[in-house]
Enzyme design. Structure first.
Site, PDB file in Angstrom:
ATOM      1  N   PRO A 141       0.813  -1.218   0.000  1.00 43.07           N
ATOM      2  CA  PRO A 141       0.000   0.000   0.000  1.00 43.07           C
ATOM      3  C   PRO A 141       0.847   1.268   0.000  1.00 43.07           C
ATOM      4  O   PRO A 141       1.911   1.323   0.625  1.00 43.07           O
ATOM      5  CB  PRO A 141      -0.789  -0.097   1.311  1.00 43.07           C
ATOM      6  CG  PRO A 141       0.032  -0.953   2.201  1.00 43.07           C
ATOM      7  CD  PRO A 141       0.821  -1.888   1.312  1.00 43.07           C
ATOM      8  N   GLY A 142       0.384   2.258  -0.720  1.00 39.00           N
ATOM      9  CA  GLY A 142       1.049   3.555  -0.739  1.00 39.00           C
ATOM     10  C   GLY A 142       0.072   4.627  -0.296  1.00 39.00           C
ATOM     11  O   GLY A 142       0.073   5.104   0.840  1.00 39.00           O
ATOM     12  N   CYS A 148       1.978  28.873 -16.127  1.00 37.35           N
ATOM     13  CA  CYS A 148       1.385  29.316 -17.387  1.00 37.35           C
ATOM     14  C   CYS A 148       0.889  28.138 -18.206  1.00 37.35           C
ATOM     15  O   CYS A 148       1.498  27.746 -19.220  1.00 37.35           O
ATOM     16  CB  CYS A 148       2.411  30.137 -18.164  1.00 37.35           C
ATOM     17  SG  CYS A 148       2.756  31.640 -17.265  1.00 37.35           S
ATOM     18  N   TYR A 166       1.372  11.028  -3.591  1.00 36.99           N
ATOM     19  CA  TYR A 166       1.476  11.420  -4.995  1.00 36.99           C
ATOM     20  C   TYR A 166       1.350  12.940  -5.173  1.00 36.99           C
ATOM     21  O   TYR A 166       0.766  13.407  -6.138  1.00 36.99           O
ATOM     22  CB  TYR A 166       0.438  10.666  -5.838  1.00 36.99           C
ATOM     23  CG  TYR A 166       0.527   9.166  -5.691  1.00 36.99           C
ATOM     24  CD1 TYR A 166       1.672   8.492  -6.129  1.00 36.99           C
ATOM     25  CD2 TYR A 166      -0.488   8.413  -5.104  1.00 36.99           C
ATOM     26  CE1 TYR A 166       1.784   7.113  -5.983  1.00 36.99           C
ATOM     27  CE2 TYR A 166      -0.392   7.036  -4.951  1.00 36.99           C
ATOM     28  CZ  TYR A 166       0.749   6.395  -5.405  1.00 36.99           C
ATOM     29  OH  TYR A 166       0.858   5.029  -5.251  1.00 36.99           O
TER      30      TYR A 166
HETATM   31  N1  LLP Z   1       2.631  -1.459  -6.066  1.00 38.12           N
HETATM   32  C1  LLP Z   1       2.831  -1.156  -7.365  1.00 38.12           C
HETATM   33  C2  LLP Z   1       3.533  -2.111  -8.221  1.00 38.12           C
HETATM   34  C3  LLP Z   1       2.337   0.044  -7.882  1.00 38.12           C
HETATM   35  O1  LLP Z   1       2.514   0.336  -9.169  1.00 38.12           O
HETATM   36  C4  LLP Z   1       1.658   0.965  -7.031  1.00 38.12           C
HETATM   37  C5  LLP Z   1       1.154   2.242  -7.540  1.00 38.12           C
HETATM   38  C6  LLP Z   1       1.503   0.618  -5.670  1.00 38.12           C
HETATM   39  C7  LLP Z   1       1.997  -0.605  -5.230  1.00 38.12           C
HETATM   40  C8  LLP Z   1       0.821   1.511  -4.673  1.00 38.12           C
HETATM   41  O2  LLP Z   1      -0.539   1.629  -4.956  1.00 38.12           O
HETATM   42  P1  LLP Z   1      -1.497   2.430  -3.947  1.00 38.12           P
HETATM   43  O3  LLP Z   1      -1.571   1.666  -2.654  1.00 38.12           O
HETATM   44  O4  LLP Z   1      -0.905   3.758  -3.729  1.00 38.12           O
HETATM   45  O5  LLP Z   1      -2.795   2.481  -4.636  1.00 38.12           O
HETATM   46  N2  LLP Z   1       0.125   8.959  -9.298  1.00 38.12           N
HETATM   47  C9  LLP Z   1      -1.160   8.296  -9.221  1.00 38.12           C
HETATM   48  C10 LLP Z   1      -1.053   6.912  -8.627  1.00 38.12           C
HETATM   49  C11 LLP Z   1      -0.105   6.000  -9.355  1.00 38.12           C
HETATM   50  C12 LLP Z   1       0.011   4.657  -8.731  1.00 38.12           C
HETATM   51  C13 LLP Z   1       1.027   3.829  -9.388  1.00 38.12           C
HETATM   52  N3  LLP Z   1       1.278   2.589  -8.769  1.00 38.12           N
HETATM   53  C14 LLP Z   1      -2.139   9.187  -8.459  1.00 38.12           C
HETATM   54  O6  LLP Z   1      -1.745  10.254  -8.032  1.00 38.12           O
HETATM   55  O7  LLP Z   1      -3.305   8.834  -8.311  1.00 38.12           O
END
Ligand code: LLP
Length: 406
Positions: free
Chosen positions: A266-267, A334, A362
């Protein structure tokens, strides 16, 4: 209402550190991590915080203290984990484009596992591990072809996406991995997308991956772990986000008595709602048929609205003196795409401080210098204490790598 982060008012923080300013709450980080630990306790998972969501060293250090592992996607992120005192042995390396140098660095550091996304990557990793006289621990990222039902730019588990190895090629890829002498197969992983609002795609992906693990076991390929990728979505507006306990219960039922460890990456859900972005109103501008609140934060500080049409709540830090009106809240960059919000009811006047919610994930990690804007400062709050965990970039630092050659 005066808005606060833990015991400190945003007004005080903005005065002390200036704006734009990212503010993170340590107790919110702790609570988010504990929520995963509690929900999944029966499965004793390794939670690998996805560093890409926010790579600040102090956040990484806090998660390391809480026992977290890490999911990285570059050598740079590995350097961050190691610099912050994170454990290489609890670090997994995802991503479709790992370079030879990154593989070598990660092998020497002794990471837990490479999440390999293609056959050529498998061959390259085998070659590098051989040269270093070692065996690389590998998991294959399988694309389960499940629709995560999220924004197309953050959907990753469909056939059409660049990520992972197709399900129909999976068994052959494992057979090849088993043949390669410098690889050690340890697991299987998938990741179907981010900001997931529904549980069923996650559960369906888990089912498909487990069915594959069973087919592999029947062929004599025994895995140690299954990695289900990123976490659940968070509330930016009024989303009905998945319940972690329901997710955990479903996964536990599916895994059943299989002797498989569980990894999660999780991120967003660990940091997203632990952080806000403070920005000050520079001007209120009324064009013929539109109002604009022009603030000092911009798309270079928070790219999500421009890139994904993402919604972030924006609130005044103090009870506003102005009456509410409808406006676009925009930055100084801009570009017409430089907005933080469109057609938003807001009560704001020049000099007011606004709090952009949900900016822990992010936001700072995707920030850049477009329009020669300096990277903003970051503060971590714990109780009544605020620590500057990234100071505001100086103009000299921004120019340091360049030369005006003739
Ligand atoms: N593991 C992998 C292999 C991933 O590609 C990602 C996110 C995560 C874990 C974490 O996922 P999460 O728990 O955060 O959903 N910049 C975008 C989000 C891009 C996510 C890319 N991969 C935004 O701001 O919504």
């Amino acid at each position: 209402m005066t808005l606060r982060c833990e015991n400190l008012s945003y007004t005080e923080l903005a005065e002390r550190y200036g704006t734009p300013l990212y503010v993170y709450s340590q107790s919110a980080l702790d609570e988010a991590f504990a929520a995963y630990q509690t929900a999944f306790a029966a499965l004793n998972p390794l939670i690998c915080y996805a560093v890409k969501a926010n790579g600040n060293l102090s956040l990484i250090r806090r998660f390391a203290e809480l026992g977290s592992g890490f999911d990285i996607v570059s050598g740079g992120e590995l350097a961050r984990v190691l610099a912050a005192g994170g454990s290489a042995a609890k670090t997994i390396f995802s991503g479709v484009g790992k370079s030879a140098a990154e593989m070598e660095y990660a092998l020497k550091a002794g990471i837990k596992c490479f999440n390999v996304e293609s056959l050529p990557e498998l061959e390259r990793l085998n070659g590098i591990a051989g040269r270093l006289n070692t065996r690389a621990p590998v998991s294959l990222r399988i694309n389960p072809d499940v629709d995560a039902q999220t924004h197309p730019y953050i959907s990753t588990g469909l056939k059409a996406n660049k990520f992972g190895i197709a399900m129909r090629d999976a068994e052959a890829a494992y057979a090849r991995a088993a043949e390669l002498p410098h690889l050690r197969i340890v697991g299987i992983d998938c990741h179907i997308g981010s900001q997931l609002i529904r549980l069923d795609p996650l559960i369906e992906a888990c089912e498909r991956i487990l069915a594959l693990a069973d087919r592999l076991a029947a062929q004599g390929i025994e895995l140690q772990h299954i990695d289900l990728g990123g976490g659940v979505g968070i509330v930016y507006r009024d989303e009905d986000t998945p319940d972690l306990s329901a997710y955990a219960a479903a996964v536990q039922k599916l895994i059943g008595s299989r002797p498989l460890g569980l990894i999660l990456e999780p991120g967003r859900s660990l940091v997203g709602n632990a952080g806000d972005l403070l920005t000050r109103v520079e001007y209120v501008k009324r064009n013929e048929d539109k109002n604009f609140v022009i603030v000092d934060a911009a798309m270079n500080d928070l790219m999500r609205p421009a890139l994904y049409q993402a919604y972030h709540r924006i609130e005044p830090a103090e009870p506003p003196a102005a009456a509410p009106f409808t406006a676009d809240i925009v930055g100084p960059v801009c570009e017409t795409g430089d907005f933080l919000a469109k057609d938003r009811r807001i009560a704001a006047q020049a000099g007011d401080l606004l709090v952009v919610r949900g900016a822990g994930a992010y936001a700072a990690s995707m920030a850049g210098n477009y329009n020669a804007r300096r990277r903003a400062a970051e503060v971590l709050v714990s109780g009544s204490q605020a620590r500057l965990v990234r100071r505001r970039e100086t103009v000299e630092e921004m120019l340091a790598n360049e030369q005006a050659c003739l």
